[in-house]
Enzyme design. Sequence first.
Site, PDB file in Angstrom:
ATOM      1  CG  ASN A 236     -22.767  11.013 -31.454  1.00 14.28           C
ATOM      2  OD1 ASN A 236     -22.387  12.131 -31.762  1.00 14.28           O
ATOM      3  ND2 ASN A 236     -22.054   9.929 -31.704  1.00 14.28           N
ATOM      4  CE  LYS A 315     -24.508  30.579 -19.765  1.00  7.62           C
ATOM      5  NZ  LYS A 315     -25.837  31.062 -19.338  1.00  7.62           N
TER       6      LYS A 315
END
Length: 428
Positions: A236, A315
């Site tokens: 956020n 990844k």
Amino acid sequence: MLKGKKIVLGVTGGIAAYKAATLCSQLTKKGADVHVIMTSSAKEFITELTLQTLTRNPVYSDTFDEREPAVVSHIHLADLADLVLVAPATANTIGKLALGLADDMLSTTLLATTAPVMVAPAMNVHMYDHPAVKQNMETLVSRGVMMIEPGEGLLACGYVGKGRLEEPESIVEVVERFFEAQADGRKTLPVQAERAIGDEPGAGDLSEEPLLQGKKVVVTAGGTVERIDPVRYITNDSSGKMGFAIAAAARQMGAEVVLVAGNTTEAPPEGITVERVQSGQDMYEAVLKHWQDSDIVVKSAAVADYRPKTAAPKKMKKQGETLTLELVKTIDILETLGKQKKGQFLIGFAAETDQLDTYAREKLVRKNCDLLVANDVTAAGAGFGTDTNIVHIYGPEGLVADLPLLSKDEVAKQLLELTARRMNGVLS
């Protein structure tokens, strides 16, 4: 506390002079007998008739306008006063009072009175910070003059900073506490008294003890990180500045402070115990360690509402034109604590973009908060990463404080002062 008290109110020539009308009204409603002295410059901003109507007493501005042959007006006012309050006080008036000058009705009365004097400065931020003005204020404090420190925010001149006259409601509250302390035989003002001016620690400090002395305060700040893979995550917007300001203010007020910090853009304040976390679960576990022995918990962190159901150990490589992530809800820390609290004072935050009042009231009830601080992040000066904020503070009874554009340090200070009052049973 104010019933029958004779207060001489000095109004000087700054834009904040218009607030004198509200100040007169509130003092009079509480039973005070208010006598106003205006400088000639003050009359450029507000009329004598306005203040005369509100106080039901003559307003004075001319030393030579002697209305009663039996008395000398400035001596009469100086003698009758239980308190002389100058609000707003310009740099010019403060300088004259420090030097003992007496060239108008107000300065002459101030020089003649033996009553306690309280001064509420209001001026441009650079004027307030000028060495000459600071020295004059320090001189007055050393003589026993009580200073009501100005607030920080958007000033009439366009600057944002310290210099805004404290709100009339707060000034009245300080005056009430002064008379309460006087009635109790105390020489100092109580804990929630005004913040006196002084550069040295404790200079001019009028409080008996720090406001949160002996309290343990836990503050969360920053955003949480919910991993998608080792190099990507969901988070956020949050700089952590608001939480850092609250932690610093709590420490200044005497509290033991634990700061639980997620992803932030700046270093946390020095001298505070900091526990760094990543995910919402990490933050919950860190807060829970301190939950049982905490007095106040301030949940100002921006915790991600959802996280990937599974995080890839390596990844993830690009494959195809789209990528679908399955998300699951994270733990609602504030709601969980609200269900568990047993005497802790719980403060939540809500960053909204619309229907702020509706959402804030609903969140306070649903999460069982004692206070809920809400801001509209689309408003200029109230978004993420800024040094200022515009907040609305809600309690179980509804909106309890509506703070204009202020520095986050000042918002933190006012929030914790409100918290301390409420913990002591004072709801206003």
